[in-house]
Design an enzyme around this catalytic site. Structure first.
Site, PDB file in Angstrom:
ATOM      1  CG  HIS A 150     -34.326  66.103  21.207  1.00 25.52           C
ATOM      2  ND1 HIS A 150     -35.202  65.474  22.065  1.00 25.52           N
ATOM      3  CD2 HIS A 150     -34.464  65.459  20.024  1.00 25.52           C
ATOM      4  CE1 HIS A 150     -35.814  64.493  21.429  1.00 25.52           C
ATOM      5  NE2 HIS A 150     -35.393  64.461  20.181  1.00 25.52           N
ATOM      6  CG  HIS A 166     -30.888  68.042  32.162  1.00 27.14           C
ATOM      7  ND1 HIS A 166     -31.008  66.682  32.374  1.00 27.14           N
ATOM      8  CD2 HIS A 166     -32.151  68.481  31.881  1.00 27.14           C
ATOM      9  CE1 HIS A 166     -32.274  66.317  32.222  1.00 27.14           C
ATOM     10  NE2 HIS A 166     -32.983  67.400  31.933  1.00 27.14           N
ATOM     11  CD  GLU A 167     -33.539  72.042  31.447  1.00 31.13           C
ATOM     12  OE1 GLU A 167     -34.177  72.051  30.372  1.00 31.13           O
ATOM     13  OE2 GLU A 167     -33.871  71.355  32.432  1.00 31.13           O
ATOM     14  CG  HIS A 209     -34.424  69.039  27.375  1.00 28.83           C
ATOM     15  ND1 HIS A 209     -35.063  67.861  27.047  1.00 28.83           N
ATOM     16  CD2 HIS A 209     -34.402  69.085  28.739  1.00 28.83           C
ATOM     17  CE1 HIS A 209     -35.410  67.225  28.156  1.00 28.83           C
ATOM     18  NE2 HIS A 209     -35.020  67.938  29.191  1.00 28.83           N
TER      19      HIS A 209
END
Length: 682
Positions: free
Chosen positions: A476, A469-470, A473
């Site tokens: 991104h 998940h991280e 980020h």
């Protein structure tokens, strides 16, 4: 302090402008901030002092060029405050909070600057600008208007006072939470009290105890959220009760770390600020500039999901109770995770705790997280042992594009420590901007318990999910390719920012990714195929609980921030208010506590998610729809990765995110995939 130059004020000398953390001391920060404030103030004054009519170049581009030093110092400092908040750093942060607030307001509320931006905005239809430049004009104009640039002098002064006080209060909230979380870490005298934990977990608890001068004992630190991963494994019911009780009481006791008066004042002042800006509530002010648009839209989604989620949770509770009856136990909140694993084992023949030997952290990182990104986007990630992070445990990696060109740096800070706040997060240390010629440097923080030296770090499946998940980020932040600093990295609407990270979770059980990283620590055998099948079969299992605890926290956030000024000014009993809010939406099951209670809801009261915690489920509508698209279009292919990178991740904040989604997907997102994923379709 020596007469040596302040390293924060020297021109960047390390690759990718990585800050020279090894030479930065806490006393360097405030002088650097003061110089950076003055520098940007002079740059903005130069814009407003011009006698020439406002143009895009002499106003908007000049504004984007301003504050380069402040941005660099800020990102360097705030990376450390969350991840290594020593007493010295906390003292700096407390002094800095009102200064930073005042500086931001001085620019955001500058009438002369707003007038020049408004002049450019009025002639926008006649200007020959590219799409990103046009959007820059629109965003600056809207953001300054929403910030109060159009208020009169007296109103601006009150707004500035409110913002400064709120900056102090949110800093205090986080400081109290960190201190009370450390104080409430649960001490166990005997390993028997921790029966059910693995050797690595026991080793970590013993190591933590030793670091606190408690040799021979065991200390279990608390996670940010209400539950704790160990609750699913501990066979001793009293140990489970102690752990959950400590978690739920954080910053809610009559002591120096009590956050109840702090959050009451935060809620009241946010409501006053919203009223000053012409909004009925803080939530209305925040959501006016998000994709949701209004509190009503958020409430509609949350209520739509709450009833079926609560019903599913009650069904799950009944299943747990049937097994607990054999033990003569009436299920309570601290029993849920433990008996959930029993039901999971009975229903799916699946023991998630037993999967840890297949999830060794280094292998998950390199052969899972990095490998998925390499396969999908063609990037290459290599460790840079010659570069230093802000703490000895921080690792630095260089990222290259498929063609070998440099992309940026990725830092990983995996382990928990007393100076690190709870939870997991990503932030940017340097942001990409063509205007400034900078490349991205991003960091992921997790809070994995560190075992004793020489002992491998074995992750839970939830921790594997967090790592993927991280890194979503991080991707991104690495991939966003923009001209203007205002749009760099993850600078998108708050209720869109979780979308890329949630999409990246899809690769965890993707066959060629899973087989590459899920290898037994001792035998190197892959995770058995029948176990993988059972993991897939159980994906919707316990989603009533998971959805309910999340929605409960989202509703508490909305309840606090949809109060009018009169309502927020009342003498609110925090516990009673929270209970009434949960009853209102039907999520008041005492066996299913909220993911975060108010006093330790850092996302909302010390982070950037006030009136915005709904963002995760809002973004998950897009995420679930995107996962369906990947499944329909061949999954893990470079073509799909390039499309997702360039049409969505690469946009950063330089355009309307929903327009970018339509460009990627070919239509608006549909909610049905989310309902099916969470078992709410019926």
């Amino acid at each position: 302090m020596t007469d040596a130059p302040n390293p924060l004020l020297s021109s960047p000398a390390l690759p990718y402008d990585l800050p020279p953390y090894g030479s930065i001391r806490s006393e360097h920060y405030l002088p650097a901030f003061r110089e950076a404030f003055a520098a940007q103030r002079a740059e903005v004054d130069a814009i407003t002092a011009q006698t020439e009519p406002a143009t895009f170049e002499n106003t908007l581009v000049a504004l984007e060029r301003s504050g380069e030093l402040l941005g660099r110092v800020s990102r360097t400092f705030y990376t450390v405050t969350g991840a290594d908040g020593t007493p010295e750093i906390q003292a700096v942060e407390e002094q800095l909070a009102p200064l930073m607030s005042a500086h931001r307001d001085a620019i955001q509320l500058d009438a002369a600057l707003f007038a020049r931006i408004a002049a450019v905005h009025e002639q926008l239809g006649d200007l020959d600008l590219d799409a990103e430049s046009r959007y820059l004009v629109e965003r600056h104009h809207r953001e300054m208007a929403l910030a109060g640039a159009g208020l009169d002098a007296a109103q601006k002064q009150r707004l500035t006072d409110l913002n400064q006080r709120l900056s102090v209060l949110t800093t205090t909230f986080e400081k109290n939470l960190l201190a009370d979380t450390n104080d409430l870490a649960v001490v166990f005298d005997d390993a028997a009290e921790l029966d059910g934990l693995g050797d690595g977990e026991l080793s970590a608890a013993a190591q933590t105890a030793t670091s606190r001068g408690l040799d021979g004992r065991y200390v279990v630190t608390l996670t940010l959220y209400t539950g704790h991963p160990y609750l699913s494994s501990l066979t001793n019911r009293e140990s489970r009760r102690r752990l959950l009780e400590a978690s739920r009481s954080r910053a809610a006791r009559d002591n120096a770390h009590d956050n109840r008066p702090v959050l009451r004042e935060i809620v009241r002042l946010r409501a006053e600020r919203a009223a000053l800006l012409g909004y009925p509530s803080h939530a209305a002010a925040v959501l006016a500039d998000q994709t949701a648009g209004s509190p009503d839209a958020v409430a509609s989604l949350l209520r739509r999901l709450a009833a079926p989620a609560a019903a599913n949770a009650r069904d799950e509770q009944a299943a747990l109770q049937r097994i607990a009856d054999a033990d003569g136990i009436r299920i309570e909140a601290h029993d849920w995770a433990f008996y959930t694993e029993k039901v999971r084992a009975e229903k799916y023949d699946l023991d998630r705790a037993a999967l840890r030997p297949w999830f060794e952290a280094e292998r998950v990182l390199r052969d899972g997280v990095f490998f998925a990104a390499e396969q999908l986007y063609g990037i290459r990630v290599t460790e840079r042992h010659d570069l230093q992070g802000y703490h000895p445990e921080v690792r630095v990696f260089e990222v290259h594009n498929a063609d070998g060109s440099e992309l940026g740096l990725f830092l990983l800070d995996l382990y928990t420590r007393d100076t690190k706040r709870g939870g997991a997060w990503m932030n940017s240390i340097v942001t990409q901007s063509a205007l400034r010629g900078t490349a991205p440097v991003v960091v992921n923080n997790l809070n994995v318990n560190k075992p004793a030296p020489g002992t491998p770090t074995l992750l839970t499946l939830d921790e594997v999910t967090t790592l993927f998940h991280e890194f979503g980020h991080a991707l991104h932040g690495l991939f966003a390719t923009v001209t203007y600093p205002h749009f760099a990295g993850t600078a998108v609407y708050r209720d869109f920012v979780e979308f890329p990270s949630q999409v990246n979770e899809m690769w965890i059980l993707w066959p060629e990714i899973l087989s590459n990283y899920a290898r037994h620590i001792d035998t190197d055998e892959p995770l058995p195929a029948d176990v993988v099948e059972r993991l897939h079969a159980s994906e919707a299992f316990n989603q009533g609980f998971a959805t309910s605890e999340y929605l409960a926290a989202s509703w508490i956030d909305q309840a606090c921030h949809t109060l009018s000024l009169d309502e927020a000014s009342a003498d609110i009993d925090v516990a009673a208010f929270q209970a009434a809010a949960l009853a209102d939406i039907g999520l008041d099951n005492p066996v299913v506590p909220t993911r975060y209670a108010s006093t330790y809801f850092a996302h909302v009261f010390s982070g950037g998610y006030s009136a915005g915690y709904y963002s995760y489920i809002w973004s998950e509508v897009l995420d679930a729809d995107t996962v369906e698209w990947f499944g329909e279009n061949g999954g893990l292919t470079r073509e799909n990765g390039d499309r997702f990178r360039h049409r969505l991740l690469g946009v950063g904040g330089s355009g309307d995110p929903l327009a970018a989604y339509r460009d990627f997907r070919g239509r608006d997102a549909e909610i049905q995939p989310l309902l099916e994923r969470r078992g709410l379709a019926g």
